[in-house]
Design a protein around this motif. Sequence first.
Motif, mmCIF file in Angstrom:
data_model
loop_
_atom_site.group_PDB
_atom_site.id
_atom_site.type_symbol
_atom_site.label_atom_id
_atom_site.label_comp_id
_atom_site.label_asym_id
_atom_site.label_seq_id
_atom_site.Cartn_x
_atom_site.Cartn_y
_atom_site.Cartn_z
ATOM 1 N N ASP A 106 -8.818 -1.957 35.793
ATOM 2 C CA ASP A 106 -8.363 -0.527 35.890
ATOM 3 C C ASP A 106 -6.833 -0.622 36.776
ATOM 4 O O ASP A 106 -7.023 -0.853 37.781
ATOM 5 C CB ASP A 106 -8.995 0.562 36.423
ATOM 6 C CG ASP A 106 -8.461 1.750 35.745
ATOM 7 O OD1 ASP A 106 -7.510 1.916 35.899
ATOM 8 O OD2 ASP A 106 -9.581 2.775 35.465
ATOM 9 N N PRO A 107 -5.947 -0.470 36.060
ATOM 10 C CA PRO A 107 -4.352 -0.765 36.991
ATOM 11 C C PRO A 107 -4.378 0.414 38.058
ATOM 12 O O PRO A 107 -3.871 0.309 38.714
ATOM 13 C CB PRO A 107 -3.386 -0.631 35.646
ATOM 14 C CG PRO A 107 -3.984 0.118 34.634
ATOM 15 C CD PRO A 107 -5.609 -0.380 34.748
ATOM 16 N N ARG A 108 -5.231 1.503 37.733
ATOM 17 C CA ARG A 108 -5.102 2.632 38.699
ATOM 18 C C ARG A 108 -5.833 2.258 40.034
ATOM 19 O O ARG A 108 -5.312 2.716 41.077
ATOM 20 C CB ARG A 108 -5.832 3.939 38.167
ATOM 21 C CG ARG A 108 -5.094 4.383 36.908
ATOM 22 C CD ARG A 108 -5.907 5.616 36.330
ATOM 23 N NE ARG A 108 -7.384 5.399 36.230
ATOM 24 C CZ ARG A 108 -8.114 6.279 35.997
ATOM 25 N NH1 ARG A 108 -8.083 7.528 36.046
ATOM 26 N NH2 ARG A 108 -9.419 5.869 35.563
ATOM 27 N N ILE A 109 -6.750 1.314 39.986
ATOM 28 C CA ILE A 109 -7.250 0.869 41.352
ATOM 29 C C ILE A 109 -6.232 0.170 42.184
ATOM 30 O O ILE A 109 -6.134 0.790 43.410
ATOM 31 C CB ILE A 109 -8.340 -0.129 41.098
ATOM 32 C CG1 ILE A 109 -9.431 0.489 40.464
ATOM 33 C CG2 ILE A 109 -8.788 -0.549 42.328
ATOM 34 C CD1 ILE A 109 -10.612 -0.361 40.145
ATOM 35 N N GLU A 110 -5.291 -0.502 41.650
ATOM 36 C CA GLU A 110 -4.229 -1.310 42.482
ATOM 37 C C GLU A 110 -3.246 -0.231 42.839
ATOM 38 O O GLU A 110 -2.974 -0.326 44.272
ATOM 39 C CB GLU A 110 -3.506 -2.050 41.425
ATOM 40 C CG GLU A 110 -2.860 -2.972 42.074
ATOM 41 C CD GLU A 110 -3.227 -3.974 43.557
ATOM 42 O OE1 GLU A 110 -4.459 -4.382 43.162
ATOM 43 O OE2 GLU A 110 -2.720 -3.836 44.603
ATOM 44 N N ALA A 111 -2.978 0.639 42.022
ATOM 45 C CA ALA A 111 -2.016 1.928 42.407
ATOM 46 C C ALA A 111 -2.244 2.730 43.658
ATOM 47 O O ALA A 111 -1.809 3.155 44.382
ATOM 48 C CB ALA A 111 -1.606 2.677 41.031
ATOM 49 N N THR A 112 -3.881 3.021 43.285
ATOM 50 C CA THR A 112 -4.367 3.993 44.348
ATOM 51 C C THR A 112 -4.395 3.138 45.482
ATOM 52 O O THR A 112 -4.104 3.794 46.714
ATOM 53 C CB THR A 112 -5.843 4.389 44.013
ATOM 54 O OG1 THR A 112 -5.883 4.970 42.305
ATOM 55 C CG2 THR A 112 -6.215 5.659 44.611
ATOM 56 N N ASN A 113 -4.761 2.060 45.586
ATOM 57 C CA ASN A 113 -4.954 1.165 46.771
ATOM 58 C C ASN A 113 -3.570 1.242 47.548
ATOM 59 O O ASN A 113 -3.509 1.365 48.810
ATOM 60 C CB ASN A 113 -5.476 -0.169 46.370
ATOM 61 C CG ASN A 113 -5.815 -0.752 47.723
ATOM 62 O OD1 ASN A 113 -6.243 -0.208 48.687
ATOM 63 N ND2 ASN A 113 -5.672 -2.093 47.938
ATOM 64 N N ALA A 114 -2.445 1.377 46.644
ATOM 65 C CA ALA A 114 -1.139 1.010 47.368
ATOM 66 C C ALA A 114 -0.913 2.432 48.209
ATOM 67 O O ALA A 114 -0.077 2.398 48.923
ATOM 68 C CB ALA A 114 -0.337 0.653 46.404
ATOM 69 N N MET A 115 -1.497 3.479 47.524
ATOM 70 C CA MET A 115 -1.341 4.640 48.363
ATOM 71 C C MET A 115 -2.122 5.119 49.310
ATOM 72 O O MET A 115 -1.674 5.882 50.196
ATOM 73 C CB MET A 115 -1.537 5.807 47.177
ATOM 74 C CG MET A 115 -0.104 5.965 46.152
ATOM 75 S SD MET A 115 -0.427 7.407 45.425
ATOM 76 C CE MET A 115 -1.198 6.866 43.684
ATOM 77 N N LEU A 116 -3.093 4.391 49.509
ATOM 78 C CA LEU A 116 -4.060 4.498 50.715
ATOM 79 C C LEU A 116 -3.417 3.674 51.974
ATOM 80 O O LEU A 116 -2.537 3.005 51.741
ATOM 81 C CB LEU A 116 -5.528 4.049 50.512
ATOM 82 C CG LEU A 116 -6.239 4.831 49.603
ATOM 83 C CD1 LEU A 116 -7.510 3.880 49.185
ATOM 84 C CD2 LEU A 116 -6.622 6.123 50.087
ATOM 85 N N PRO A 117 -3.592 4.183 53.208
ATOM 86 C CA PRO A 117 -2.956 3.864 54.239
ATOM 87 C C PRO A 117 -3.315 2.237 54.677
ATOM 88 O O PRO A 117 -2.521 1.566 55.211
ATOM 89 C CB PRO A 117 -3.661 4.522 55.485
ATOM 90 C CG PRO A 117 -4.826 4.955 54.803
ATOM 91 C CD PRO A 117 -4.655 5.162 53.548
ATOM 92 N N LYS A 146 -13.676 3.601 44.125
ATOM 93 C CA LYS A 146 -14.923 4.532 44.025
ATOM 94 C C LYS A 146 -14.088 5.903 43.620
ATOM 95 O O LYS A 146 -14.464 6.766 42.934
ATOM 96 C CB LYS A 146 -15.474 4.901 45.315
ATOM 97 C CG LYS A 146 -16.444 3.653 45.661
ATOM 98 C CD LYS A 146 -17.930 4.077 46.020
ATOM 99 C CE LYS A 146 -18.754 3.051 45.692
ATOM 100 N NZ LYS A 146 -19.871 3.099 46.650
ATOM 101 N N LEU A 147 -12.660 6.003 44.115
ATOM 102 C CA LEU A 147 -11.850 7.225 43.724
ATOM 103 C C LEU A 147 -11.667 7.143 42.194
ATOM 104 O O LEU A 147 -11.742 8.133 41.617
ATOM 105 C CB LEU A 147 -10.630 7.032 44.682
ATOM 106 C CG LEU A 147 -10.440 7.498 45.826
ATOM 107 C CD1 LEU A 147 -8.876 7.214 46.641
ATOM 108 C CD2 LEU A 147 -10.480 8.941 45.929
#
Lengths: 447, 280
Positions: free
Chosen positions: B34-45, B63-64
């Motif tokens: 899921d490309p969103r995992i990578e994108a979400t991870n980038a937004m996390l600290p 998990k998010l």
Amino acid sequence: MFKGFRRLRRNFEHGVHPAHHKEQTEDLPIQRVPFVKDYVMPLGQHIGVPARPVVEAGERVRRGQLIATPGGFVSTALHSPVTGTIREIGDFRGVDGRFAPAIAIEADAFATQQVDMEAAPDWQSMSLNEFIEAVQMAGIVGMGGAAFPSHVKLSVPDGVRIRQLLINGAECEPFLTNDHRLMVERPGALLDGAEIMRRKLDAEEVIIGIEANKPDAIEIIGQHVRPDQPVRVVPLKVKYPQGAEKMMIKSVFGKEVPAGQLPRDVGVNVNNVGTIVAIADYFLRGMPLIERIVTVAGPGVTYPANLVVPLGTPVREVVRFCGGLRPGSREIIMGGPMMGRPIASLDVPVLKGCSGVLVFTEEQTSGRTEYPCIRCGRCLEACPYFLNPSRLARLSKARMFDEMKAHHVFDCVECGCCTFACPSNIPIVQLIRTAKDDLVHRKESEA
Amino acid sequence: MNNLLTAPAIMTGIGLFFGAVLAIAGRFLKVDEDPRIEATNAMLPGTNCGACGQPGCLPFAEKLVSGEVEPGQCTVSTDDDIERIAEYLEVDAGRQEKLVARLRCGGGHLQANQIAEYRGFEGCRAAAVVSGGGKGCAWGCLGLADCEAACTFDAIHMNTNGLPQVDTEKCRACPDCVAACPRDLFELVPLSQKLYVQCNIPLAGAAATQLCAVACDACGKCVADAAPGLIRMEDNLPVIDYSAGGPARPEAVFRCATRSIVWLEREQFQDQEARHAGTG
């Protein structure tokens, strides 16, 4: 020539050679400290589960009376060191600076302080299990410093046979002379205790290992051995830590006890001379462990001495008996200078495992600037357990405690050879202790 | 052909062959992530602190995306970041109350008795294993800055009184300091809970106050002055239970003789001088 070779063989690898400093007290006969007013008996003065008190505040106790029973298998009983009244059962400051449950006893100034000597148990008719239980109820622990309950050492699993009983009279710590004086002054009791232990464990022989810097002890014990007794006195090379269990086995038998195993796995039972005399005192005279011999020495003590101190006596009173502290005294260590712990308060009591009270002055304690590790490898050459102290110290500084487990940090016995050998004054042992404390602490909080 | 060229030619051949194999494998055996995992991870600290309960930021991002956790469970991200993640994933932010680390001790150099001098190397745990570091109180802050060193977010600084001052702005309520303290003095509490017990001594009366001027002597006045049920005494220390009663008011601390229970408008030890950077 032949003798020289034998000497060479009686050795272990690595280790260090600290100056002995035993001349202060080695010729001083053992004296008895007078009874004082207040005594504190911590319930957890041995390794393992704390004892359970069986007395209540206000109760009158006799000297030698049972005041706490074992709290579990790895635990021992406590006996009142004086005739008097139980003042309080509460939290008192211990050697580690923390407050822990203890029984405070106020001595009766008019009592005779006689121990009831009629109660000597009949050890000859006891089975091994009864004997082990009796040792536990007598409160006997390893008197060399660790205070590990002796009955646990005696309880060997089925199929393990103790062939040799090794008695540890090495006393390799500098300054301490309590074991030395005990061997010189009570060789009969030592040999009696050894005989009881040998008969009960069904061991083939008794070996008494003594460092070669105590020729008088070696000679006196040799004179007292009866021809029918299978006892050998073995002089050992003067080297620290010769008195560490596993090192001594290596020196005497040339056998190595593998990491994670105990001396019993190579068929040996090792006990300190003080422990053996405590066994003799209980099984021949009915006196449980209520006092021990303490060496009070060091440059900060006015009159150094070897003393019989009732357990629970505050260090303050012991030091006062020795003429008090000299000006400039800075640090008080309980135990030997290599492995002992500095105490933060003089109100701390003398415990079963306290072999010495050493006082050091400003001169010995200050001005050790730490320099970076130059990777000389002296700590590796010093470590009797063949660990890599320099690496452990660096990992500890970087707070990489989990990685230290892979480097066998729990095999370290904190003998202090690495710190002694380090030319850069790196407090390696303290770094290792810190890491161990963190690892144990975290394991406890996760459990 | 020249011998000199044989080896490079063979190596090139092998390289091309395996390159081709990998190219084919890459095309046919590809796993779609899921490309969103990578994108979400980038937004996390990206601190991998573990405060959310996951082993790190990437597992948290996974998990998010799968909807098992809410963005607000990341205590480290700022509110804006959490909002951004929630918007991106089109979920509810599930924002939680801001937690901060509070020290359960107020006994610095000026308040707590020192019974011995500690001369080992600087470090609370190192001092704690050597007879408790010489501080009279066996439960209080040792003041040797293990927490300052452990803090990932530079939120803890020792003040001149030898106590760690937590910057509530910077504190992200990760458990670094909680784990580092050998005396377990740090706890994570909601910033909105202003009534706080700044003592950890399980002794009562003079036994406590002779060790430290700001020790709780278990007199129980705070229990009487607070709303019924809010504070109870446990092991000679007040325990504030916000769920049992309320509301919490500053009146509860007024009669505390030792100022061991405090009303915190923002940070602890605000009246004490901060140590400036570079002054050691």
